[in-house]
Design an enzyme around this catalytic site. Structure first.
Site, mmCIF file in Angstrom:
data_model
loop_
_atom_site.group_PDB
_atom_site.id
_atom_site.type_symbol
_atom_site.label_atom_id
_atom_site.label_comp_id
_atom_site.label_asym_id
_atom_site.label_seq_id
_atom_site.Cartn_x
_atom_site.Cartn_y
_atom_site.Cartn_z
ATOM 1 N N ARG A 167 25.861 -10.499 43.746
ATOM 2 C CA ARG A 167 25.930 -10.273 42.292
ATOM 3 C C ARG A 167 27.393 -10.271 41.840
ATOM 4 O O ARG A 167 27.738 -10.833 40.818
ATOM 5 C CB ARG A 167 25.251 -8.949 41.946
ATOM 6 C CG ARG A 167 25.684 -8.288 40.651
ATOM 7 C CD ARG A 167 25.248 -8.983 39.398
ATOM 8 N NE ARG A 167 23.826 -8.813 39.210
ATOM 9 C CZ ARG A 167 23.084 -9.616 38.463
ATOM 10 N NH1 ARG A 167 23.619 -10.627 37.846
ATOM 11 N NH2 ARG A 167 21.809 -9.412 38.328
ATOM 12 N N ILE A 185 29.686 -1.010 37.877
ATOM 13 C CA ILE A 185 28.295 -0.637 38.150
ATOM 14 C C ILE A 185 27.693 -1.677 39.110
ATOM 15 O O ILE A 185 26.950 -2.563 38.701
ATOM 16 C CB ILE A 185 27.477 -0.547 36.839
ATOM 17 C CG1 ILE A 185 28.161 0.421 35.877
ATOM 18 C CG2 ILE A 185 26.052 -0.084 37.131
ATOM 19 C CD1 ILE A 185 27.496 0.539 34.520
ATOM 20 N N PRO A 186 28.061 -1.578 40.398
ATOM 21 C CA PRO A 186 27.515 -2.541 41.360
ATOM 22 C C PRO A 186 26.001 -2.410 41.487
ATOM 23 O O PRO A 186 25.460 -1.303 41.544
ATOM 24 C CB PRO A 186 28.193 -2.156 42.680
ATOM 25 C CG PRO A 186 29.287 -1.220 42.340
ATOM 26 C CD PRO A 186 28.971 -0.619 41.017
ATOM 27 N N HIS A 187 25.339 -3.558 41.499
ATOM 28 C CA HIS A 187 23.885 -3.593 41.669
ATOM 29 C C HIS A 187 23.507 -4.958 42.215
ATOM 30 O O HIS A 187 24.321 -5.872 42.225
ATOM 31 C CB HIS A 187 23.170 -3.305 40.343
ATOM 32 C CG HIS A 187 23.546 -4.228 39.238
ATOM 33 N ND1 HIS A 187 24.761 -4.131 38.580
ATOM 34 C CD2 HIS A 187 22.907 -5.276 38.685
ATOM 35 C CE1 HIS A 187 24.834 -5.072 37.650
ATOM 36 N NE2 HIS A 187 23.732 -5.797 37.705
ATOM 37 N N GLY A 188 22.278 -5.094 42.643
ATOM 38 C CA GLY A 188 21.835 -6.337 43.268
ATOM 39 C C GLY A 188 21.483 -7.414 42.258
ATOM 40 O O GLY A 188 21.418 -7.180 41.054
#
Length: 145
Positions: free
Chosen positions: A48, A62-65
């Site tokens: 991502r 805001i790290p997310h997949g």
């Protein structure tokens, strides 16, 4: 915010990282180690980041997949990591607050809106970065309810 989405177990204060990859892997590992995601989710968080930066401004990322990562989410949860010295997310964007998200179904949308409310106030970010305890961080996020 629900009790089991953000717990003291998934908050780490005063960390230090050499790279954004190291920071994202750390946040992902917190989510994995506490049963929110499986191992593949961490790679999808990094994927991502290659597509588009999760840097949001105000020292927040805001790290997310990826969309495909949904199958790697076991339960909705958050991980919060403070990095007082900051970590470079590229283009001069320094991140001091990492908020990792794992959202089951569409639950991530509600979580994102709550995070946006908390992080829109610079004083909230300062309070999180200066928090002396994990409970203090939880209370700042709970004030949004």
């Amino acid at each position: 915010m629900s009790e089991n989405i953000l717990t003291a177990k998934t908050i780490e204060l005063n960390q230090s990282f050499q790279s954004k990859e190291e920071a994202i892997r750390y946040v992902g590992a917190l989510l994995r180690d506490h049963g929110y995601v499986n191992e593949e989710y961490i790679d999808q968080m990094l994927e991502r980041e290659k597509v588009t930066s999760t840097f949001m401004g105000n020292y927040v990322a805001i790290p997310h997949g990826t969309e495909d990562a949904k199958k790697s989410v076991l339960e909705t949860g958050l991980a919060v990591v403070t990095v007082p010295d900051g970590v470079d997310f590229g283009d001069g964007n320094i991140v001091k607050l990492l908020i990792g998200i794992a959202g089951k179904g569409d639950e991530h949308l509600e979580i994102l809106s709550k995070i946006a409310i908390v992080c829109s106030e610079e004083e909230n970010i300062d309070s999180i970065l200066n928090a002396d305890s994990k409970e203090e961080v939880i209370s700042i996020f709970n004030e949004v309810n």
